[in-house]
Design an enzyme around this catalytic site. Structure first.
Site, PDB file in Angstrom:
ATOM      1  N   MET A   1       8.502  -2.524  11.908  1.00 16.11           N
ATOM      2  CA  MET A   1       8.275  -1.421  10.966  1.00 16.11           C
ATOM      3  C   MET A   1       6.861  -1.486  10.411  1.00 16.11           C
ATOM      4  O   MET A   1       6.332  -2.563  10.150  1.00 16.11           O
ATOM      5  CB  MET A   1       9.290  -1.494   9.833  1.00 16.11           C
ATOM      6  CG  MET A   1      10.661  -1.120  10.300  1.00 16.11           C
ATOM      7  SD  MET A   1      11.748  -0.851   8.919  1.00 16.11           S
ATOM      8  CE  MET A   1      13.267  -0.540   9.795  1.00 16.11           C
TER       9      MET A   1
ATOM     10  N   LYS B   1       4.913 -10.084   9.263  1.00 17.63           N
ATOM     11  CA  LYS B   1       4.366  -8.996  10.096  1.00 17.63           C
ATOM     12  C   LYS B   1       2.841  -9.124  10.141  1.00 17.63           C
ATOM     13  O   LYS B   1       2.209  -8.939  11.168  1.00 17.63           O
ATOM     14  CB  LYS B   1       4.785  -7.649   9.492  1.00 17.63           C
ATOM     15  CG  LYS B   1       3.965  -6.459   9.908  1.00 17.63           C
ATOM     16  CD  LYS B   1       4.465  -5.896  11.185  1.00 17.63           C
ATOM     17  CE  LYS B   1       3.636  -4.799  11.780  1.00 17.63           C
ATOM     18  NZ  LYS B   1       2.709  -4.094  10.928  1.00 17.63           N
TER      19      LYS B   1
ATOM     20  N   MET C   1       0.840  -1.202   0.000  1.00 21.37           N
ATOM     21  CA  MET C   1       0.000   0.000   0.000  1.00 21.37           C
ATOM     22  C   MET C   1       0.875   1.252   0.000  1.00 21.37           C
ATOM     23  O   MET C   1       0.410   2.355   0.294  1.00 21.37           O
ATOM     24  CB  MET C   1      -0.941  -0.003   1.206  1.00 21.37           C
ATOM     25  CG  MET C   1      -1.887  -1.203   1.188  1.00 21.37           C
ATOM     26  SD  MET C   1      -3.439  -0.931   2.040  1.00 21.37           S
ATOM     27  CE  MET C   1      -2.866  -0.646   3.701  1.00 21.37           C
TER      28      MET C   1
ATOM     29  N   VAL D   1      10.762  -7.146   9.690  1.00 26.10           N
ATOM     30  CA  VAL D   1      11.885  -6.206   9.865  1.00 26.10           C
ATOM     31  C   VAL D   1      11.505  -5.214  10.964  1.00 26.10           C
ATOM     32  O   VAL D   1      10.392  -4.678  10.972  1.00 26.10           O
ATOM     33  CB  VAL D   1      12.201  -5.470   8.549  1.00 26.10           C
ATOM     34  CG1 VAL D   1      13.328  -4.466   8.749  1.00 26.10           C
ATOM     35  CG2 VAL D   1      12.581  -6.480   7.470  1.00 26.10           C
TER      36      VAL D   1
ATOM     37  N   TYR E   1       4.076   4.002   0.855  1.00 22.40           N
ATOM     38  CA  TYR E   1       4.755   4.605   1.995  1.00 22.40           C
ATOM     39  C   TYR E   1       5.792   3.603   2.520  1.00 22.40           C
ATOM     40  O   TYR E   1       5.783   3.170   3.665  1.00 22.40           O
ATOM     41  CB  TYR E   1       3.768   5.020   3.091  1.00 22.40           C
ATOM     42  CG  TYR E   1       4.322   6.165   3.909  1.00 22.40           C
ATOM     43  CD1 TYR E   1       4.430   7.430   3.358  1.00 22.40           C
ATOM     44  CD2 TYR E   1       4.784   5.966   5.197  1.00 22.40           C
ATOM     45  CE1 TYR E   1       4.985   8.479   4.079  1.00 22.40           C
ATOM     46  CE2 TYR E   1       5.341   7.001   5.935  1.00 22.40           C
ATOM     47  CZ  TYR E   1       5.436   8.254   5.357  1.00 22.40           C
ATOM     48  OH  TYR E   1       5.986   9.285   6.075  1.00 22.40           O
ATOM     49  N   LEU E   2       6.690   3.251   1.621  1.00 16.84           N
ATOM     50  CA  LEU E   2       7.570   2.100   1.820  1.00 16.84           C
ATOM     51  C   LEU E   2       8.616   2.315   2.908  1.00 16.84           C
ATOM     52  O   LEU E   2       9.122   3.413   3.095  1.00 16.84           O
ATOM     53  CB  LEU E   2       8.272   1.771   0.498  1.00 16.84           C
ATOM     54  CG  LEU E   2       7.335   1.522  -0.693  1.00 16.84           C
ATOM     55  CD1 LEU E   2       8.154   1.239  -1.949  1.00 16.84           C
ATOM     56  CD2 LEU E   2       6.358   0.392  -0.410  1.00 16.84           C
TER      57      LEU E   2
ATOM     58  N   GLY F   1      10.874  -2.816   5.773  1.00  9.47           N
ATOM     59  CA  GLY F   1      10.111  -4.071   5.733  1.00  9.47           C
ATOM     60  C   GLY F   1       9.707  -4.400   4.306  1.00  9.47           C
ATOM     61  O   GLY F   1       9.937  -5.515   3.813  1.00  9.47           O
ATOM     62  N   HIS F   2       9.118  -3.406   3.631  1.00 11.83           N
ATOM     63  CA  HIS F   2       8.738  -3.606   2.226  1.00 11.83           C
ATOM     64  C   HIS F   2       9.980  -3.903   1.372  1.00 11.83           C
ATOM     65  O   HIS F   2       9.963  -4.786   0.516  1.00 11.83           O
ATOM     66  CB  HIS F   2       8.090  -2.340   1.660  1.00 11.83           C
ATOM     67  CG  HIS F   2       6.820  -1.923   2.321  1.00 11.83           C
ATOM     68  ND1 HIS F   2       6.718  -0.778   3.062  1.00 11.83           N
ATOM     69  CD2 HIS F   2       5.574  -2.482   2.319  1.00 11.83           C
ATOM     70  CE1 HIS F   2       5.479  -0.635   3.496  1.00 11.83           C
ATOM     71  NE2 HIS F   2       4.765  -1.656   3.075  1.00 11.83           N
TER      72      HIS F   2
END
Ligand code: AMP
Length: 282
Positions: A186, A151, A32, A178, A34-35, A38-39
């Site tokens: 995160m 997560k 979604m 992460v 707003y990296l 973790g992404h």
């Protein structure tokens, strides 16, 4: 540096996939936006395991409840693109709402049972939105593999079930959580936290560590561990949505702790709802 392609329409995304699918393993990371790291860790794993990588950025309205944070959900497309460019991602799929849910849209994908516990209890329409959008994205991108974070352990479980039940051929690969240096998992939603809340938010990871320590010291009773976790959270002003210990293979309750026991947390820190989870035997 590789040129990043931004695709906004389903027609173009399908055409790109059709063109590249036969010669290349396509890896896919749905997000979604707003990296954060973790992404990006998912993107790195996707790159290691694929020839071409597609990342989608779509704040999916159907997985937000009526009183949730859809309108304030953080967005920064320019920054996201520059992070993905640095990682040499091949395609960013960035559709708008009308592209994904055109006027007259009527079809939903629903998974039973495991969607009505944990996050599904307090967010009763959430997983219907998730399973529907991920089905659509899989059909559009047609990837060999899809990379997702533990997560969101329940989401991962639900989507693995969906892929199996509906005979999607895409494989789902779960990737580790992460965390920030101090332990906070995160999340794009961490942006909502003010300075005091940011400190209090550590109660999630700290209560996980404390539960793991209790088990190392021989505690076998899920209820005793849950009570102790709840105390740690409420001491830091966290408002508990749920604290549960479940068998991570089935998401069912267990009477005693064993190697499959996983702690699941959802906690409000101020107005921000945060989730975390961990296997308890580490
Ligand atoms: P989101 O943008 O929040 O929908 O997340 C997109 C993907 O990133 C999902 O598969 C999440 O599980 C994953 N993800 C989010 N936060 C983390 C994290 N801290 N560590 C690993 N994966 C994450």
């Amino acid at each position: 540096m590789k040129k990043l392609k931004i695709i906004r329409t389903i027609k173009e995304m399908v055409a790109w996939s059709n063109q590249n699918k036969s010669q290349n393993k396509i890896g896919f990371v749905p997000t979604m936006g707003y990296l954060h790291e973790g992404h990006l860790s998912l993107v790195r794993t996707a790159k290691e395991n694929s020839d071409l990588v597609v990342v989608s950025i779509f704040v999916n309205p159907t997985q937000f409840g009526a009183n949730e944070d859809l309108s304030t959900y953080p967005r920064d497309f320019e920054r996201d693109i520059s992070l993905l460019e640095n990682l040499e991602v091949d395609v960013v799929f960035f559709p708008n709402n009308q592209e994904m849910y055109p006027t007259g849209y009527k079809t939903w994908v629903v998974t039973d049972e495991i969607t009505s516990i944990l996050c599904g209890k307090s967010r009763p329409t959430h997983f219907k939105g998730v399973t529907t959008i991920v089905s659509k994205l899989i059909n559009i991108v047609n990837p060999e593999s899809m990379f997702m974070g533990t997560k969101d352990f329940q989401q991962l479980t639900v989507l693995k079930q969906m892929v199996q039940d509906l005979n999607f051929r895409t494989k789902i690969i779960g990737c580790p959580i992460v965390r920030e240096n101090d332990g906070l998992a995160m999340s794009s939603r961490n942006k909502y936290l003010n300075e005091i809340e940011r400190k209090n938010a550590l109660c999630l990871s700290e209560s996980i560590k404390s539960a793991q320590k209790m088990i190392k010291n021989g505690e076998k009773s899920p209820n005793k561990i849950i009570e102790s976790v709840k105390k740690i959270i409420t001491k830091k002003s966290g408002k508990i949505d749920y604290v549960e210990i479940l068998d991570e293979r089935t998401l069912k309750f267990t009477d005693s702790i064993d190697e499959h026991s996983r702690l699941f947390l959802a906690v409000y820190i101020g107005k921000t709802r945060l989730i975390d989870n961990a296997n308890l035997n580490v």
